[in-house]
Design a protein around this motif. Structure first.
Motif, PDB file in Angstrom:
ATOM      1  N   HIS A  81       0.967  -0.683   0.094  1.00 41.24           N
ATOM      2  CA  HIS A  81       0.097   0.234   0.110  1.00 41.24           C
ATOM      3  C   HIS A  81       0.926   1.110  -0.029  1.00 41.24           C
ATOM      4  O   HIS A  81       0.697   2.441   0.097  1.00 41.24           O
ATOM      5  CB  HIS A  81      -1.115  -0.092   1.518  1.00 41.24           C
ATOM      6  CG  HIS A  81      -1.124  -1.149   1.412  1.00 41.24           C
ATOM      7  ND1 HIS A  81      -2.775  -1.686   0.536  1.00 41.24           N
ATOM      8  CD2 HIS A  81      -2.151  -2.130   2.576  1.00 41.24           C
ATOM      9  CE1 HIS A  81      -2.807  -3.388   1.106  1.00 41.24           C
ATOM     10  NE2 HIS A  81      -1.939  -3.371   2.473  1.00 41.24           N
ATOM     11  N   HIS A 107      -9.733  -5.617   0.151  1.00 37.75           N
ATOM     12  CA  HIS A 107     -10.449  -5.160  -0.006  1.00 37.75           C
ATOM     13  C   HIS A 107     -11.807  -5.271   0.961  1.00 37.75           C
ATOM     14  O   HIS A 107     -12.860  -4.577   0.837  1.00 37.75           O
ATOM     15  CB  HIS A 107     -11.411  -5.655  -1.307  1.00 37.75           C
ATOM     16  CG  HIS A 107     -10.175  -5.418  -2.729  1.00 37.75           C
ATOM     17  ND1 HIS A 107      -9.254  -4.949  -2.642  1.00 37.75           N
ATOM     18  CD2 HIS A 107      -9.305  -6.903  -3.108  1.00 37.75           C
ATOM     19  CE1 HIS A 107      -8.265  -5.077  -3.930  1.00 37.75           C
ATOM     20  NE2 HIS A 107      -8.300  -6.088  -3.150  1.00 37.75           N
ATOM     21  N   ARG A 109     -10.570  -4.444   4.088  1.00 41.00           N
ATOM     22  CA  ARG A 109     -10.509  -4.207   5.198  1.00 41.00           C
ATOM     23  C   ARG A 109     -10.300  -3.005   5.229  1.00 41.00           C
ATOM     24  O   ARG A 109     -11.376  -2.096   4.729  1.00 41.00           O
ATOM     25  CB  ARG A 109      -9.254  -4.529   5.514  1.00 41.00           C
ATOM     26  CG  ARG A 109      -9.196  -6.493   6.485  1.00 41.00           C
ATOM     27  CD  ARG A 109      -7.803  -7.015   6.019  1.00 41.00           C
ATOM     28  NE  ARG A 109      -7.346  -6.556   7.271  1.00 41.00           N
ATOM     29  CZ  ARG A 109      -6.237  -6.187   7.729  1.00 41.00           C
ATOM     30  NH1 ARG A 109      -5.066  -7.667   6.977  1.00 41.00           N
ATOM     31  NH2 ARG A 109      -4.994  -5.678   8.541  1.00 41.00           N
ATOM     32  N   GLU A 110      -9.414  -2.241   5.926  1.00 43.74           N
ATOM     33  CA  GLU A 110      -9.704  -1.001   6.212  1.00 43.74           C
ATOM     34  C   GLU A 110      -9.093  -0.219   4.674  1.00 43.74           C
ATOM     35  O   GLU A 110      -8.523  -0.885   3.960  1.00 43.74           O
ATOM     36  CB  GLU A 110      -8.538  -0.055   6.890  1.00 43.74           C
ATOM     37  CG  GLU A 110      -8.213  -0.766   8.559  1.00 43.74           C
ATOM     38  CD  GLU A 110      -7.589  -1.778   8.937  1.00 43.74           C
ATOM     39  OE1 GLU A 110      -7.652  -2.472   7.588  1.00 43.74           O
ATOM     40  OE2 GLU A 110      -7.237  -1.679  10.186  1.00 43.74           O
ATOM     41  N   SER A 111      -9.803   0.836   4.674  1.00 47.98           N
ATOM     42  CA  SER A 111      -9.189   1.306   2.922  1.00 47.98           C
ATOM     43  C   SER A 111      -8.291   1.843   2.603  1.00 47.98           C
ATOM     44  O   SER A 111      -7.887   1.318   1.072  1.00 47.98           O
ATOM     45  CB  SER A 111     -10.721   2.818   3.336  1.00 47.98           C
ATOM     46  OG  SER A 111     -10.030   4.253   3.785  1.00 47.98           O
ATOM     47  N   PHE A 112      -7.132   2.104   3.275  1.00 49.31           N
ATOM     48  CA  PHE A 112      -5.790   1.941   3.055  1.00 49.31           C
ATOM     49  C   PHE A 112      -5.689   0.711   2.531  1.00 49.31           C
ATOM     50  O   PHE A 112      -4.424   0.697   1.581  1.00 49.31           O
ATOM     51  CB  PHE A 112      -4.519   2.716   4.470  1.00 49.31           C
ATOM     52  CG  PHE A 112      -4.376   1.471   5.440  1.00 49.31           C
ATOM     53  CD1 PHE A 112      -3.370   0.831   4.793  1.00 49.31           C
ATOM     54  CD2 PHE A 112      -5.108   1.010   5.756  1.00 49.31           C
ATOM     55  CE1 PHE A 112      -2.797  -0.122   6.503  1.00 49.31           C
ATOM     56  CE2 PHE A 112      -4.823   1.002   7.389  1.00 49.31           C
ATOM     57  CZ  PHE A 112      -3.184  -0.039   7.046  1.00 49.31           C
ATOM     58  N   ARG A 113      -6.012  -0.435   2.859  1.00 46.65           N
ATOM     59  CA  ARG A 113      -5.261  -1.509   2.501  1.00 46.65           C
ATOM     60  C   ARG A 113      -6.324  -1.451   0.368  1.00 46.65           C
ATOM     61  O   ARG A 113      -6.126  -2.618   0.388  1.00 46.65           O
ATOM     62  CB  ARG A 113      -5.995  -2.476   3.475  1.00 46.65           C
ATOM     63  CG  ARG A 113      -4.541  -2.688   4.803  1.00 46.65           C
ATOM     64  CD  ARG A 113      -5.527  -4.026   5.089  1.00 46.65           C
ATOM     65  NE  ARG A 113      -4.516  -3.233   6.923  1.00 46.65           N
ATOM     66  CZ  ARG A 113      -3.922  -3.573   7.310  1.00 46.65           C
ATOM     67  NH1 ARG A 113      -2.835  -3.741   6.748  1.00 46.65           N
ATOM     68  NH2 ARG A 113      -3.474  -3.175   8.718  1.00 46.65           N
ATOM     69  N   HIS A 114      -7.152  -0.856   0.618  1.00 47.06           N
ATOM     70  CA  HIS A 114      -7.761  -1.091  -1.074  1.00 47.06           C
ATOM     71  C   HIS A 114      -7.171  -0.665  -2.113  1.00 47.06           C
ATOM     72  O   HIS A 114      -7.733  -1.841  -2.857  1.00 47.06           O
ATOM     73  CB  HIS A 114      -9.404  -0.442  -0.869  1.00 47.06           C
ATOM     74  CG  HIS A 114     -10.203  -0.831   0.082  1.00 47.06           C
ATOM     75  ND1 HIS A 114     -11.334  -0.141   0.476  1.00 47.06           N
ATOM     76  CD2 HIS A 114     -10.076  -1.886   1.239  1.00 47.06           C
ATOM     77  CE1 HIS A 114     -11.855  -0.703   1.553  1.00 47.06           C
ATOM     78  NE2 HIS A 114     -10.971  -1.439   2.107  1.00 47.06           N
ATOM     79  N   GLN A 115      -5.656  -0.517  -1.643  1.00 48.28           N
ATOM     80  CA  GLN A 115      -5.601   0.447  -2.636  1.00 48.28           C
ATOM     81  C   GLN A 115      -4.114  -0.688  -3.055  1.00 48.28           C
ATOM     82  O   GLN A 115      -3.409  -0.831  -1.564  1.00 48.28           O
ATOM     83  CB  GLN A 115      -4.608   2.037  -3.788  1.00 48.28           C
ATOM     84  CG  GLN A 115      -4.201   1.785  -4.040  1.00 48.28           C
ATOM     85  CD  GLN A 115      -3.107   3.592  -4.635  1.00 48.28           C
ATOM     86  OE1 GLN A 115      -3.465   4.083  -3.286  1.00 48.28           O
ATOM     87  NE2 GLN A 115      -2.849   3.577  -5.631  1.00 48.28           N
TER      88      GLN A 115
END
Ligand code: DQA
Length: 153
Positions: A81, A107, A109-115
């Motif tokens: 990330h 995807h 989990r926390e939004s910072f892990r989505h990218q």
């Protein structure tokens, strides 16, 4: 026999002790043992490495290219990330195929892990299947290596 590098990033050495509700109770050693067992079944050899240091992971990717590894299965952990240098290192070893794997479903989990900064330079990403994701990743690599060889013929 084709050689695959299985490269694991920061904090994965803490498997079995860290956030067991997310990553389970099995240790990193157990994961390595499974990866070696699965490789044997798939007719490939695997070398497993884990580091908590970005530069060491980058050096390992370069070494994989220089040593003629056929592919890399990589869990970049949190560097997924954040790390542009890891992304560039993956791009720098093209055409060696790299599959990104995550134990948890990043995807969900926390939004910072989505990218994922690294996934666009990988041939694909597997996420959310626990340790089994490593088996799926090895299978994907074997198929990709075979396809690459057929295209060359
Ligand atoms: C992880 C997911 C990452 O977001 C996290 O930072 C990890 C592990 C996984 O395997 O699910 O360390 O890559």
């Amino acid at each position: 026999m084709k050689k695959i590098l299985c490269l694991n990033g920061p904090n994965l050495n803490r498997l079995g002790k860290r956030e067991v509700d997310v990553y389970g109770t099995e240790t990193y050693e157990a994961l390595e043992n499974l990866v070696v067992e699965w490789s044997g079944k798939l007719g490939i050899t695997v070398e497993c490495r884990q580091s908590n240091h970005e530069g060491v992971l980058i050096d390992s990717l370069h070494e994989a290219f220089d040593a003629g590894f056929a592919g890399v299965l990589m869990n970049p952990a949190a560097l997924t990330h954040s790390s542009y240098s890891l992304r560039d290192a993956i791009a720098s070893i093209s055409p060696v195929p790299v599959v990104e794997v995550h134990i948890s479903n990043i995807h969900a989990r926390e939004s910072f892990r989505h990218q994922s900064i690294t996934a666009p330079v990988c041939i694909g990403q597997i996420s959310g299947f626990g340790f089994d994701g490593y088996y799926l990743g090895l299978l994907a690599l074997v198929r990709a290596i075979q396809c690459g060889e057929e295209k060359k013929r």
